[in-house]
Structure formats: C-alpha cells, structure tokens
Design a protein around this motif. Structure first.
Motif, mmCIF file in Angstrom:
data_model
loop_
_atom_site.group_PDB
_atom_site.id
_atom_site.type_symbol
_atom_site.label_atom_id
_atom_site.label_comp_id
_atom_site.label_asym_id
_atom_site.label_seq_id
_atom_site.Cartn_x
_atom_site.Cartn_y
_atom_site.Cartn_z
ATOM 1 N N UNK A 12 3.784 6.657 7.106
ATOM 2 C CA UNK A 12 3.328 5.354 6.637
ATOM 3 C C UNK A 12 4.430 4.513 6.024
ATOM 4 N N UNK B 23 0.815 -1.211 0.000
ATOM 5 C CA UNK B 23 0.000 0.000 0.000
ATOM 6 C C UNK B 23 0.852 1.265 0.000
ATOM 7 N N UNK C 154 -0.758 7.132 2.508
ATOM 8 C CA UNK C 154 -1.896 7.415 3.381
ATOM 9 C C UNK C 154 -1.488 8.334 4.528
ATOM 10 N N UNK C 155 -0.221 8.299 4.865
ATOM 11 C CA UNK C 155 0.234 9.085 6.000
ATOM 12 C C UNK C 155 1.727 9.328 5.831
ATOM 13 N N UNK D 201 0.105 4.615 -1.765
ATOM 14 C CA UNK D 201 -1.045 5.387 -1.306
ATOM 15 C C UNK D 201 -0.633 6.632 -0.531
#
Ligand SMILES: [Zn+2]
Lengths: 284, 277
Positions: free
Chosen positions: A275, A266, A271-272, A269
């Motif tokens: 991350x 992932x 996402x953070x 992505x």
C-alpha cells in the motif's frame, strides 16, 4: 485546561453543534480586528454560508475563508445553516486565487453539516463546484491552513479543507457524512444516528490517531462556547505556528508536500503491504 | 447523435465479446422479447434505445480490444478499519462480495481501444454501491499517475453512490487523493475522458467523475451530488421527472454530451485522436 475524556461521542457531536459555539467570524474578528469582508463569486451570486476577506494577523495580510452559521434564527436562515451552494465554492476559489496573486496565506475555518442538499444546488452544479475546488487547492502557490471549528461534514467540508496543515478544535467533528445522513445511507433509518456516530470515528482524537489532522487544539473546560477569547487564543497560537513555518517553505516544496499529504493520507492504516510509499519528511 | 468521420465507423461497437449480464425476458423500454446474444453484440442496447445496466467486467470487455486488458493492482484488498458492525459487519459484506467474484468498487488497468493505448478505471456499482473506498482511491490514483507519466489517455467509467460510509473519513479523503492525481494528469497535458453511467453521485461526482476534459453521459443516467431521496427528506421539494438525468445535466452545463453506448467506442477513439498531440 482540562481534558474531558468522559464525554460520549454524541455529547461531542452536541458540543460541535452547540448553538452558543463560536463561529467563523467570532474567530476572524478577534484575530484580525481590521478584517474586511469581500463578497461574490463574480459569476452572479454571493453565498452567505461562506465568509471571505482579508485582515492583518501577526504582521501580515491573511485571506480568511470561513463557513459561517447564524447566531439567531433569521441569521441561520440567511447563512443557510452553514451549508454552501456552488456559488460559495466559486467565491472561495476566487478569493484563494486572489490570495495567490498577493502571496497572502489562506486560513480556512470549517463548520458545516455539508453542502446544501437541495434541488437548487444540484441545478447549479454543486458536485462539479466541489470537485473543481478540491482539485484547484493543490495548485495554489501559497500556504493553506484549515481548522475544523465545529462540524466538518462530508464533501462540503473537504471542499474547503485541502490544507498544508489541518487542525481540529477538541470538540469538533469531521466525518464522511453527518451521523444522521450516514444512518440514512447504511440503515435507511436516520434515528440510528447515535450508534452510527460511534462507528464512524469522527472525534478530533479519532482523526488525530488516523493521521488525518496534524493537531487537536484543546478547548476550555465545558467547551469552546464557555470562553470565546480563550478558544480563539488557543487556535490562534496553533495556526500561526504552522503559518510561520509554511511561509518560509519554498513553493515547489509546499505543493509537493500538499500533494503527498493527501495522496498518502491513509498511509497510517497499513491496509496492505503493497500500500504505497509513506509521506516523506515534509516542511516543519 | 454524434457526427463521426468514416474512419471511426470502423471502430467496433464493442471491444471484446461481452459477458452475460442479468436481463429481464422482455425489454422494459419496448416490451419486445430479448435475444441475449444479439443484445450482447449491440452493447446491451435495445433497438428501442433502452440501455441495460452493464457493470464492472462488462464495461472492461466493452472498452478493451480483444485480449488487450492488463489489470493492475488487483491484489490490493479492503480492510475493516473501523470494525464496522452496522447494520451488518463490513468484513462480512466484503467477504460475501469477494466470494461472488467481485474485486472492489474500482478496477483499473491498461488496454487498447480501437488500437489506441489507454488507461482505464471502471467503477463497479455491485461492490457496496460502487463506493469510493481506500482501495478504489488507491487504484484510481496510481492509474492516473501512471497515465500522466506514460502520457497515455485516461478513460473513467463512473457508477457510484459516493464515498463509502464503512471506511469513515478516510473514504471521504479519497476525493482529495484522486483529485490531486487528476490535477497532475491535466497539468501533464494528458487527455482525460469521463463516462458517467447510472448512477453517479456523492463524493464520486464531486471528485474525479466530473473533471474530465470531456464528460460523456449515458442516456438516462442519473448524475448528481445529493440523491433524490435525501433531497426530499431535507427540503420536502417536489422534484421534476427529469431531475438529475443525463439530459438535465447536459442542459445545465455539467456534461459535454449524452451518447448512446452503441456510439461510445467510436467517439472515444475519435476523441483520443483529436486530443493526442
Ligand atoms: Zn426495447
């Protein structure tokens, strides 16, 4: 070859499930005419939804494992519509371990709506069978290439798709759940399958963009079912190219990369900010 | 029932005072009126054996000795990757749950259990059905990797409907991500104990939840891959009353034991000692 970007998501779903679409054995028999099918999990059963066996391909013996659908109604029933029972995963792992013994690379062909959603599968431990398969793939010291050739449905597909490289045929799909099941879960209404299919991002191009698969293999105009030979040739070129590089990769590096491939699957992505590290430069 | 040597009878029933949980006025098991405080001291298990549902923070308080819980990676947040709108926007669902004080479907950290250091991962069914998401998978994988490298036993408390639809195929792939990490924990020779609570299904059951060195189920917990509603839809089968219960899974070799919550901490302490070499 023409790329048809005008298809709706649901048209892709229908192509992935097309009753004339080539199935696992259609590819395996073209690639390795001397293919010998092997049977049984050695624990009490043989699952016809999963074919496995050895054949020679491009000068070496390869272990082929394929989720297999039936061409006509009696065969569809015999193959359980490509939905594996626990015995199928146990048979797959038996053959994968055998491949490790002989240093045969493994090619997995994914084509299932999911593991069998019935009481018999539950009674014999389908959850644990899939869990153990997924975990064990990370320790098999041989190259593993998985190709989604039709439907890649849920944990039943993932149990056979822990590869060093994962590729998809253009009009195949790969999803957390088949659209009908997802609609039933989030909406309690499986008639909303078309809308849910569009939300899920399940086409080969979606998955390529997410970094979940390495490559999309183009199909002949109209879909794989219009020309089995051409589709098999295209998929063969891609898989052999990956296998060639993987068979030259030292085992330790291979397994480390396989771990990182899924550990950071992932990472595209973002996402953070916090991350995780990104996938390092792996073997070719 | 578990036979424990006297040493383990000293391990308290609960690690820390348990927070309040939603309770009916009478026990559905025996009909008796409930005394909240008394029940909290008994890990929310009625004298009749009825287990009341504990979620997230109650499980953390239950496991961890007083003031020993150190939560990790609580700041990783879910994101709406697919711009999901059906039947309502995923981002609103997340915001709503976060405003209720819930922090994703898995929380993880270290604590002591009867004085023994452990890593813990606790599912919270209230957050989108305890579904395995990217954040849940990341917290689990990091904790499992840390436990392996620190050689500290890992305890999982599972309660999950499976992979989270709203994160699509990347939620599915968390099964591989966490199983890769579980494999490394096993290879490192570090003990892994999985506590299966009601319900544990789908991609969570088919990944880390059933991979413990010891799988312990709560009495009455439902555990399986496909839920009964979907099985009935797909196969029109009549399912037996005990289908997918803890005892059903014990009889079918999927769990090692079914243990009342009131005996769980002494048991886990005992197992940590037996498996620590
Ligand atoms: Zn009661």
């Amino acid at each position: 070859m023409t790329k048809d970007d005008t298809l709706t998501v649901w048209q892709v779903v229908e192509l992935a499930r097309h009753p004339e679409r080539p199935y696992a054995l259609d590819y395996i028999r073209r690639w390795a005419p001397d293919f010998v099918e092997l049977h049984g999990d050695r624990l009490g059963a043989d699952d016809s939804a999963l074919v496995g066996g050895v054949g020679s391909w491009a000068g070496r013996t390869v272990m082929f494992l394929g989720q297999q659908k039936g061409r006509n109604f009696p065969e569809r029933v015999r193959r359980n519509f490509g939905m594996m029972h626990p015995e199928g995963y146990r048979k797959a792992m038996r053959l994968a371990r055998q491949a490790a013994k002989f240093r045969f690379p493994v090619v997995c062909l994914i084509d299932t709506p999911g593991a069998y959603p019935g009481a018999a599968a539950e009674e014999r431990g389908i959850a644990a069978a899939i869990a153990h398969s997924i975990m064990e793939w990370f320790w098999l010291p041989i190259p593993v290439v998985a190709a989604v050739i039709g439907e890649g449905g849920s944990g039943g597909a993932l149990g056979m798709a822990v590869g060093d490289r994962v590729v998809m045929l253009e009009n195949s799909i790969y999803s957390v759940a088949m659209p009908e099941a997802a609609a039933s879960i989030v909406w309690r209404d499986n008639s909303r399958k078309v809308e849910v299919a569009e939300q899920l991002q399940i086409t080969s191009r979606d998955l390529l963009a997410m970094g979940v698969v390495e490559e999309v293999v183009e199909e002949p105009a109209g879909g794989a079912h219009t020309d089995f030979d051409a589709t098999a040739k295209a998929l063969e070129r891609t898989i052999l190219r990956y296998l060639e590089a993987l068979t030259r990769t030292p085992t330790e590096e291979l397994l480390q990369h396989r771990y990182e491939r899924f550990r950071y699957i992932d990472s595209l992505i973002h996402a953070d900010a916090d991350f995780g590290p990104k996938v390092g430069s792996g073997p070719a | 029932m578990i036979t424990l040597t006297p040493a383990y009878k000293d391990v308290p029933l609960v690690g820390s005072p348990l927070p309040e949980i939603p309770l009916p006025t009478n026990c559905p098991g025996c009909g008796v009126g409930l005394d909240r405080e008394e029940l909290a001291d008994r890990a929310y298990v009625c004298d009749c054996g009825h287990h009341f549902e504990m979620r997230g923070e109650a499980w953390i308080a239950f496991l961890a000795d007083l003031d020993s819980w150190a939560e990790r990676w609580a700041d990783i947040r879910p994101h709406d990757l697919l711009n999901w709108r059906l039947p309502k926007p995923y981002s609103l669902v997340i915001d709503q749950l976060r405003s209720e004080g819930l922090n994703e479907a898995v929380r993880t950290g270290t604590c002591r259990l009867g004085g023994r250091p452990v890593w813990a991962g606790v599912f919270d069914f209230r957050f989108v059905g305890g579904t395995l998401s990217i954040v849940a998978g990341e917290r689990l994988a990091r904790g499992l990797e840390a436990a392996a490298s620190e050689r500290v036993p890992y305890i999982l408390v599972a309660a999950s409907g499976g992979a989270r639809m709203q994160e699509g195929v990347l939620a599915l792939l968390q099964m591989a991500k966490v199983n890769a990490a579980v494999g490394r924990l096993h290879a490192a020779g570090v003990p892994y104990f999985s506590v299966l609570t009601d319900p544990t299904f789908g991609g969570t059951a088919a990944s880390l939840a059933l991979l413990g060195d010891v799988n312990v189920a709560e009495p009455g917990a439902k555990i399986g891959f496909t839920g009964p509603r979907v099985i009935k839809q797909a196969t029109y089968a009549d399912l037996p009353a005990d289908f997918q219960t803890a005892d059903f899974q014990l009889a079918r070799g999927q769990v090692d034991m079914v243990v009342p919550r009131t005996e769980l901490r002494p048991l886990l302490a005992h197992l940590v000692d037996l498996y620590s070499t």
